[in-house]
Design a protein around this motif. Structure first.
Motif, short mmCIF file in Angstrom:
data_model
loop_
_atom_site.label_atom_id
_atom_site.label_comp_id
_atom_site.label_asym_id
_atom_site.label_seq_id
_atom_site.Cartn_x
_atom_site.Cartn_y
_atom_site.Cartn_z
N UNK A 183 8.52 6.65 22.57
CA UNK A 183 9.20 6.94 23.83
C UNK A 183 9.40 8.44 24.01
N UNK A 184 9.61 9.14 22.91
CA UNK A 184 9.88 10.57 23.01
C UNK A 184 8.62 11.36 23.32
N UNK A 185 7.54 11.04 22.61
CA UNK A 185 6.29 11.81 22.79
C UNK A 185 5.09 10.90 22.53
N UNK A 186 4.78 10.01 23.48
CA UNK A 186 3.76 8.98 23.25
C UNK A 186 2.36 9.53 22.95
N UNK A 187 2.07 10.75 23.39
CA UNK A 187 0.73 11.32 23.16
C UNK A 187 0.67 12.19 21.90
N UNK A 188 1.77 12.26 21.19
CA UNK A 188 1.83 13.06 19.98
C UNK A 188 0.92 12.48 18.89
N UNK A 189 0.35 13.36 18.05
CA UNK A 189 -0.55 12.92 17.00
C UNK A 189 0.11 11.97 16.01
N UNK A 217 -4.44 2.87 -1.09
CA UNK A 217 -3.98 3.81 -0.08
C UNK A 217 -4.38 3.26 1.28
N UNK A 218 -3.44 3.30 2.23
CA UNK A 218 -3.79 2.89 3.59
C UNK A 218 -4.85 3.84 4.17
N UNK A 219 -5.73 3.30 4.98
CA UNK A 219 -6.72 4.13 5.65
C UNK A 219 -6.05 5.15 6.57
N UNK A 220 -4.96 4.74 7.17
CA UNK A 220 -4.22 5.61 8.09
C UNK A 220 -3.38 6.61 7.32
N UNK A 221 -3.49 7.89 7.67
CA UNK A 221 -2.60 8.92 7.15
C UNK A 221 -1.77 9.46 8.32
N UNK A 222 -0.61 10.00 8.01
CA UNK A 222 0.33 10.44 9.05
C UNK A 222 0.39 11.97 9.08
N UNK A 223 0.10 12.53 10.22
CA UNK A 223 0.17 13.98 10.38
C UNK A 223 1.62 14.46 10.45
N UNK A 224 1.82 15.69 10.04
CA UNK A 224 3.13 16.33 10.19
C UNK A 224 3.33 16.70 11.66
N UNK A 225 4.55 16.54 12.15
CA UNK A 225 4.81 16.86 13.55
C UNK A 225 6.28 17.16 13.77
N UNK A 249 0.81 -1.21 0.00
CA UNK A 249 0.00 0.00 0.00
C UNK A 249 0.84 1.26 0.00
N UNK A 250 0.16 2.38 -0.20
CA UNK A 250 0.76 3.71 -0.16
C UNK A 250 0.26 4.42 1.08
N UNK A 251 1.19 4.96 1.87
CA UNK A 251 0.80 5.71 3.08
C UNK A 251 1.11 7.18 2.87
N UNK A 252 0.11 8.04 3.04
CA UNK A 252 0.28 9.47 2.88
C UNK A 252 0.86 10.07 4.16
N UNK A 253 2.01 10.72 4.02
CA UNK A 253 2.71 11.29 5.18
C UNK A 253 2.63 12.81 5.15
N UNK A 254 2.89 13.42 6.34
CA UNK A 254 2.81 14.88 6.49
C UNK A 254 1.50 15.39 5.89
N UNK A 255 0.44 14.70 6.22
CA UNK A 255 -0.86 14.88 5.56
C UNK A 255 -1.78 15.78 6.38
N UNK A 256 -2.44 16.69 5.69
CA UNK A 256 -3.40 17.58 6.34
C UNK A 256 -4.71 17.51 5.58
N UNK A 257 -5.66 16.77 6.12
CA UNK A 257 -6.93 16.54 5.45
C UNK A 257 -7.74 17.84 5.30
N UNK A 258 -7.37 18.87 6.05
CA UNK A 258 -8.15 20.12 6.01
C UNK A 258 -7.88 20.95 4.76
N UNK A 259 -6.78 20.66 4.05
CA UNK A 259 -6.48 21.44 2.86
C UNK A 259 -7.14 20.80 1.63
#
Length: 253
Positions: free
Chosen positions: A230-236, A207-215, A176-186
């Motif tokens: 480990x660095x930021x477990x609650x990060x988006x 396309x994977x159902x999961x998209x990856x937010x920029x952070x 599959x293809x995973x969309x990274x640094x993705x902003x569904x609002x644009x």
């Protein structure tokens, strides 16, 4: 016996190394035995994992037949890794012999039974290293930015995969293809996602159902040589990558 997965895109800056490290670390947190192989001469995955790249055998020495695969593995907190270094950049000129496409597959054959998953971080180029990765792999995951330049590069990637299937590994599957640094609002991201779905059909994948937010936390974690969980477990983005791991497991990977 390990499932071998290439994470690939010949375009740089798409989050390929980040995706390799985050997915591998996610599988490790799930209790699986995980090995990463850094095939990028820039050695970014090796650095972000805290691995040694100079005073130890790397994938370069393994492919040259100068080092044993098992004894080149470094055990890190996030996952085991075979590191890379800049010497790997000259391998295109050094390896001209018949059968050079199978060097990585042969090297990993001795450790496949010791892991559940082996992830291959490929270089941002369609080189002999990438061909070696596809030849050794069962599955391919393609991280991609939601921009027009990423879409243009996928066509070249498709041609390389087709050639590998024809001559080296008929069974490799594009998972599959995973969309990274993705902003569904644009609006642009939504439009590109639609186009990416058409390209996925061409690759006989989706396309994977999961998209990856920029952070920013993702880059901070790499700088501190920690995985994102480990660095930021609650990060988006950490949540997104764990969702991707769970999606992969649900799909039987």
């Amino acid at each position: 016996m390990a499932k071998i997965i290439s994470v690939t895109n010949q375009k740089g800056g798409v989050g390929k190394t980040t995706t390799t490290g985050a997915v591998a670390a996610g599988y490790k947190l799930k209790g699986y035995k995980v090995l990463c192989v850094d095939l990028d001469p820039q050695a970014n995955l090796s650095f972000s994992a805290g691995a040694e790249t100079e005073e130890c055998p790397t994938i370069y020495e393994i492919l040259k037949g100068e080092a044993n695969t098992y004894f080149s593995i470094q055990k890190m907190d996030s996952f085991d890794i075979i590191s890379s270094n800049i010497l790997l950049s000259g391998i295109e000129l050094e390896f001209t012999q018949t059968g050079r496409e199978y060097l990585l597959k042969e090297a990993l054959s001795s450790v496949k039974d010791k892991y559940d998953y082996i992830f291959l971080d490929t270089p941002p180029a369609l080189s002999i290293l990438t061909v070696n990765a596809f030849t050794a792999s069962d599955f391919i995951i393609i991280p991609m930015l939601a921009d027009i330049f990423s879409l243009q590069g996928i066509a070249q990637l498709s041609e390389t995969i087709d050639r590998v299937r024809k001559y080296c590994n008929s069974n490799v599957k594009v998972e599959g293809i995973v969309l990274t640094k993705f902003n569904m609002r644009t609006v642009l991201s939504r439009e590109i996602k639609g186009t990416a779905e058409l390209i996925a059909e061409r690759l006989n994948t989706e396309i994977f159902n999961t998209t990856i937010r920029s952070s920013v936390a993702v880059m901070e974690a790499q700088t501190n040589q920690l995985d994102i969980y480990n660095y930021s477990p609650k990060n988006g983005a950490a949540k997104d990558y764990m969702d991707l791991v769970e999606e992969l497991i649900e799909r039987g990977l």
